[in-house]
Scaffold this active site. Structure first.
Site, PDB file in Angstrom:
ATOM      1  N   VAL A 182       0.830  -1.207   0.000  1.00 25.73           N
ATOM      2  CA  VAL A 182       0.000   0.000   0.000  1.00 25.73           C
ATOM      3  C   VAL A 182       0.864   1.256   0.000  1.00 25.73           C
ATOM      4  CG1 VAL A 182      -1.754   1.306   1.255  1.00 25.73           C
ATOM      5  CG2 VAL A 182      -1.907  -1.182   1.145  1.00 25.73           C
ATOM      6  N   ALA A 220       9.200   6.459   5.727  1.00 20.68           N
ATOM      7  CA  ALA A 220       9.851   5.722   6.815  1.00 20.68           C
ATOM      8  C   ALA A 220       9.777   4.221   6.555  1.00 20.68           C
ATOM      9  CB  ALA A 220       9.195   6.052   8.145  1.00 20.68           C
ATOM     10  N   GLU A 246     -10.554   6.173   5.948  1.00 18.15           N
ATOM     11  CA  GLU A 246     -11.427   5.525   4.967  1.00 18.15           C
ATOM     12  C   GLU A 246     -10.900   4.155   4.540  1.00 18.15           C
ATOM     13  OE1 GLU A 246     -14.474   4.693   3.386  1.00 18.15           O
ATOM     14  OE2 GLU A 246     -14.591   6.880   3.327  1.00 18.15           O
ATOM     15  N   GLY A 254      -2.267 -14.121  -3.680  1.00 21.89           N
ATOM     16  CA  GLY A 254      -1.989 -12.905  -2.937  1.00 21.89           C
ATOM     17  C   GLY A 254      -3.186 -12.334  -2.205  1.00 21.89           C
ATOM     18  N   GLU A 307      -2.618 -13.846   3.465  1.00 22.86           N
ATOM     19  CA  GLU A 307      -1.253 -13.813   3.972  1.00 22.86           C
ATOM     20  C   GLU A 307      -0.735 -15.243   4.187  1.00 22.86           C
ATOM     21  OE1 GLU A 307       0.443 -11.087   4.314  1.00 22.86           O
ATOM     22  OE2 GLU A 307      -1.179  -9.651   4.025  1.00 22.86           O
ATOM     23  N   ASP A 359      -9.958  -9.849  11.395  1.00 24.82           N
ATOM     24  CA  ASP A 359      -9.942  -8.697  10.501  1.00 24.82           C
ATOM     25  C   ASP A 359     -11.344  -8.108  10.351  1.00 24.82           C
ATOM     26  OD1 ASP A 359      -8.504  -7.175   8.086  1.00 24.82           O
ATOM     27  OD2 ASP A 359     -10.393  -7.973   7.310  1.00 24.82           O
ATOM     28  N   LYS A 403     -13.050  -4.290  11.632  1.00 28.67           N
ATOM     29  CA  LYS A 403     -13.790  -3.416  10.722  1.00 28.67           C
ATOM     30  C   LYS A 403     -15.235  -3.222  11.199  1.00 28.67           C
ATOM     31  CE  LYS A 403     -10.932  -4.862   6.830  1.00 28.67           C
ATOM     32  NZ  LYS A 403     -10.846  -5.694   5.603  1.00 28.67           N
ATOM     33  N   GLY A 463      -5.852  -4.727  -1.534  1.00 30.37           N
ATOM     34  CA  GLY A 463      -4.931  -4.556  -2.650  1.00 30.37           C
ATOM     35  C   GLY A 463      -4.263  -3.200  -2.590  1.00 30.37           C
TER      36      GLY A 463
END
Length: 430
Positions: free
Chosen positions: A17, A46, A130, A188, A191, A202, A206, A303
């Protein structure tokens, strides 16, 4: 106070990302400047290791291992490193010195969002997220802003692309769950360690974020009832089609009396429901509101490029606020509704049970269900075959509390005529 000159942007993290965020910041610099009202100056990225090979979009001169120093030089900080402790410390450092923050970190927001919201409010700066809920799908802003004048009653969503892909493959190709998970990893979508996806962590993070926004109440991931997909079988998925349903992992947040119930679990959806047609790794969120009615938001939920799109949308907004000296909406938690347990959720069950093929068995099953104040919608033999002196029954209940339905299943298991409970699934969307 308005920012004069370029808006300085720092990116924390340069994974899939982060790399796309950097690429878009560079390639679309002119358009972004026009939308913001000032140039966006990328002051650094970073990373843990500056010597690691990066894509051509990332200028090596921008890389630094000094994340704290980078934060101190920025007007806008983009956090895409993930995790909890390091990300929390850097975000708090940023907001305490007045920088706006854009994050895609659903795990952190699900666990400790209130700390970050409070810090941003106290500092008078923005915290936007977002990308933390459903990738490229615009759902946070519509719930927080577009529906701010409405009363949301329910949010029902497919918010994890990995599990949706796995269940879709099981339904369309007849794959076993383990095989579908391996394929998701090869493509992909999952993980190397898929636990957060397949066990529902996950989706729970959310769901907590969405519930907090929808019901103006602080909800953490710990408040979310969570069940994953690992106990599902190919038979469960195939059977769903025979009864006119599709099996999905759903995140559900809804009003229940004077409180809120938030849950993540597999559930059957009728094939006519809009969410039933969400295929592959796509996500969708279905919102029910008193005035607006039913709304659905659909798109890619993960993605690099889709998530970066959501991140850049937030960057433009918070950077524009810096230019004009404004600030976006603050955390809304005025309702402070109690968060109820899953026992109070109103749902329906589909129960398949193997029973002795004897006269009066159905009457005994019916009596157990009635004893818990539950009524049966349909009951039928689920397969043509009869297993010697055993038969399989498929029972679908009418709506009742999860507590009553769970107790019903427990008592059915104890019936002498019941050989085995084969499967128990909730039915939603009706």
């Amino acid at each position: 106070m308005a920012t004069r000159g370029p808006v300085r942007v720092a990116v924390l993290g340069c994974g899939v990302v982060g790399t796309e965020v950097v690429r878009l910041l560079v390639q679309q610099a002119e358009d972004l400047a026009a939308r913001v009202g000032a140039p966006l100056e990328l002051v650094g990225v970073a990373v843990r290791d500056t010597g690691r090979p990066r894509g051509a979009a990332v200028d090596p001169e921008l890389l630094t291992t000094d994340a704290e120093g980078l934060v101190d030089r920025a007007d806008v900080v983009v956090e895409v490193i993930g995790g909890v402790e390091s990300a929390r410390a850097l975000i708090l450092r940023a907001v305490e010195r007045g920088a706006a923050v854009v994050t895609a970190n659903k795990e952190l927001l699900g666990k400790d969002g209130p700390t970050l919201y409070a810090a941003a409010d106290a500092a008078g700066t923005d915290l936007y997220f977002e990308a933390a809920v459903a990738g490229a799908i615009p759902i946070v802003r519509p719930v927080r802003e577009s529906l701010a004048g409405d009363r949301i009653t329910r949010v029902l969503g497919i918010v994890n692309g990995t599990t949706n892909y796995v269940l879709d493959q099981m339904a369309t190709s007849g794959q076993a769950l383990e095989e579908a998970v391996r394929q998701a990893q090869e493509l992909g979508f999952a993980e190397a360690d898929p636990t957060a996806d397949v066990e529902g962590y996950d989706a729970a993070a959310k769901a907590a974020i969405l519930a907090s926004l929808a019901f103006h109440t602080r909800v953490s991931a710990a408040d979310v009832h969570r069940e994953g997909i690992m106990n599902l079988t190919a038979d469960d998925v195939a059977r769903a089609a025979t009864t006119g349903h599709v099996l999905k992992l759903l995140a559900i947040a809804e009003r229940s009396g004077d409180g809120v119930v938030v849950r993540v679990h597999p559930a059957l959806l009728p094939q006519w429901h809009p969410l039933a047609s969400v295929r592959g790794s796509f996500n969708a969120v279905f919102v029910e509101a008193e005035a607006a009615g039913e709304l659905m938001f659909y798109g890619r939920g993960a993605g690099g490029t889709p998530t970066a799109s959501a991140v850049l949308g937030d960057v433009v907004t918070v950077a524009r606020n810096k230019v004009i000296g404004g600030k976006g909406p603050i955390e809304s938690r005025y309702a402070e509704l109690p968060v109820r347990g899953v026992a109070e959720a109103v749902t329906r069950y589909q129960v398949e049970l193997r029973v002795q093929d004897l006269p009066g068995v159905l009457a005994q099953v019916w009596q157990v269900v009635a004893d818990h104040g539950v009524s049966i919608e349909t009951v039928r033999q689920s397969r043509a075959e009869v297993y010697g002196d055993h038969a399989d029954l498929l029972v679908v209940t009418h709506a009742a509390t999860d507590e009553a339905l769970s107790a019903t299943v427990a008592d059915l298991q104890d019936l002498p005529v019941v050989v085995k409970i084969l499967s128990v699934l909730r039915v939603e969307g009706v």
